[in-house]
Design a protein around this motif. Structure first.
Motif, short mmCIF file in Angstrom:
data_model
loop_
_atom_site.label_atom_id
_atom_site.label_comp_id
_atom_site.label_asym_id
_atom_site.label_seq_id
_atom_site.Cartn_x
_atom_site.Cartn_y
_atom_site.Cartn_z
N TYR A 1 0.87 -1.17 0.00
CA TYR A 1 0.00 0.00 0.00
C TYR A 1 0.91 1.22 0.00
CZ TYR A 1 -2.80 3.65 2.33
OH TYR A 1 -3.42 4.82 2.67
N ALA A 2 0.55 2.24 -0.78
CA ALA A 2 1.34 3.48 -0.82
C ALA A 2 0.40 4.66 -1.04
CB ALA A 2 2.37 3.41 -1.94
N ARG A 3 0.89 5.82 -0.65
CA ARG A 3 0.13 7.06 -0.82
C ARG A 3 1.05 8.12 -1.39
NH1 ARG A 3 -0.52 6.65 4.10
NH2 ARG A 3 0.47 8.61 4.64
N HIS A 4 0.50 8.87 -2.34
CA HIS A 4 1.17 10.08 -2.84
C HIS A 4 0.14 11.19 -2.74
CE1 HIS A 4 3.90 12.58 -5.08
NE2 HIS A 4 2.85 13.01 -5.76
N ASP A 5 0.42 12.16 -1.87
CA ASP A 5 -0.58 13.16 -1.52
C ASP A 5 -1.82 12.41 -1.05
OD1 ASP A 5 1.14 15.31 -2.07
OD2 ASP A 5 0.52 15.36 -4.17
N ARG A 6 -2.94 12.61 -1.70
CA ARG A 6 -4.17 11.91 -1.28
C ARG A 6 -4.48 10.69 -2.13
NH1 ARG A 6 -8.15 16.91 0.27
NH2 ARG A 6 -6.86 17.66 1.98
N GLN A 7 -3.61 10.38 -3.08
CA GLN A 7 -3.83 9.24 -3.97
C GLN A 7 -3.29 7.96 -3.32
OE1 GLN A 7 -5.28 8.77 -6.98
NE2 GLN A 7 -6.01 10.87 -6.96
N ILE A 8 -4.16 6.98 -3.21
CA ILE A 8 -3.76 5.66 -2.72
C ILE A 8 -3.50 4.77 -3.93
CG2 ILE A 8 -4.57 3.58 -1.53
CD1 ILE A 8 -6.24 5.44 0.27
N PHE A 9 -2.44 4.00 -3.87
CA PHE A 9 -2.17 3.03 -4.92
C PHE A 9 -1.46 1.82 -4.33
CE2 PHE A 9 1.32 5.96 -4.72
CZ PHE A 9 2.47 5.24 -5.00
N PRO B 1 -6.46 1.01 -6.13
CA PRO B 1 -7.45 0.01 -5.70
C PRO B 1 -8.88 0.49 -5.96
CG PRO B 1 -6.47 1.10 -3.80
CD PRO B 1 -5.72 1.59 -5.01
N SER B 2 -9.68 -0.39 -6.52
CA SER B 2 -11.07 -0.04 -6.81
C SER B 2 -11.92 -0.29 -5.57
CB SER B 2 -11.60 -0.86 -7.98
OG SER B 2 -11.62 -2.23 -7.64
N GLN B 3 -12.92 0.55 -5.38
CA GLN B 3 -13.77 0.44 -4.20
C GLN B 3 -14.67 -0.79 -4.22
OE1 GLN B 3 -15.72 4.15 -3.40
NE2 GLN B 3 -13.83 5.12 -2.76
N ASP B 4 -14.84 -1.42 -5.38
CA ASP B 4 -15.63 -2.65 -5.40
C ASP B 4 -14.83 -3.84 -4.89
OD1 ASP B 4 -14.10 -2.44 -7.79
OD2 ASP B 4 -15.34 -3.97 -8.72
N LYS B 5 -13.49 -3.74 -4.87
CA LYS B 5 -12.65 -4.84 -4.40
C LYS B 5 -11.95 -4.54 -3.07
CE LYS B 5 -11.76 -6.60 -8.99
NZ LYS B 5 -10.79 -6.92 -10.02
N TRP B 6 -11.84 -3.25 -2.72
CA TRP B 6 -11.10 -2.85 -1.54
C TRP B 6 -11.96 -1.96 -0.65
CZ3 TRP B 6 -6.42 -4.93 -0.52
CH2 TRP B 6 -5.79 -5.60 -1.58
N GLU B 7 -11.76 -2.08 0.66
CA GLU B 7 -12.43 -1.21 1.62
C GLU B 7 -11.93 0.21 1.43
OE1 GLU B 7 -14.89 -2.05 3.56
OE2 GLU B 7 -14.80 -4.21 3.27
N VAL B 8 -12.59 1.17 2.07
CA VAL B 8 -12.25 2.58 1.94
C VAL B 8 -10.80 2.86 2.37
CG1 VAL B 8 -12.85 4.91 2.71
CG2 VAL B 8 -14.64 3.25 2.25
N ASP B 9 -10.29 2.09 3.32
CA ASP B 9 -8.91 2.30 3.79
C ASP B 9 -7.87 1.96 2.72
OD1 ASP B 9 -8.86 -0.50 3.79
OD2 ASP B 9 -8.47 -0.67 5.94
N GLY B 10 -8.28 1.25 1.67
CA GLY B 10 -7.35 0.87 0.61
C GLY B 10 -6.40 -0.24 0.99
N LYS B 11 -6.60 -0.82 2.17
CA LYS B 11 -5.70 -1.85 2.68
C LYS B 11 -6.35 -3.21 2.87
CE LYS B 11 -3.29 1.67 5.38
NZ LYS B 11 -2.89 2.06 6.75
N THR B 12 -7.68 -3.23 2.89
CA THR B 12 -8.42 -4.45 3.20
C THR B 12 -9.28 -4.86 2.02
OG1 THR B 12 -8.56 -3.60 5.47
CG2 THR B 12 -9.95 -5.49 4.91
#
Length: 105
Positions: free
Chosen positions: A61-69, A90-101
């Motif tokens: 998991y990584a973040r650049h400014d507010r972008q999660i990738f 990460p797409s919201q249909d496959k990942w939780e809002v945190d981008g980690k789960t």
């Protein structure tokens, strides 16, 4: 050395092999290489693939400014480098809002 420390050290030192696959995906997914290179402080391992096809690999998991990738990274400890396999947002249909789960099916 812990895998995350090894990954961060290699990226910071530029000891990276950019696979053909990631080179194709960076442009089409609007993720600049600089995001990967400049976001090491935000790296977190969210999945482990110790028995991956060629080398042990990790989903980071990584973040650049507010972008999660996410970055799929293989560890090539014998050559003191990492291989960047792919990256994506990460797409919201496959990942939780945190981008980690991952979402449950």
């Amino acid at each position: 050395m812990e895998p995350l420390d090894f990954i961060k050290l290699c990226v910071r030192r530029g000891k990276i092999y950019w696979t053909y696959h990631v080179n194709m995906r960076l442009h089409e997914r609007y993720i600049p290489r600089t995001w990967i290179l400049n976001s090491t402080d935000s790296y977190e391992i969210i999945e482990k693939y110790p028995e991956d096809k060629y080398l042990p690999s990790y989903l980071v998991y990584a973040r650049h400014d507010r972008q999660i990738f996410h970055i799929h990274i293989a560890l090539d400890e014998n050559h003191d480098m990492v291989r960047i396999i792919t990256t994506y947002k990460p797409s919201q249909d496959k990942w939780e809002v945190d981008g980690k789960t991952r979402r449950k099916p």
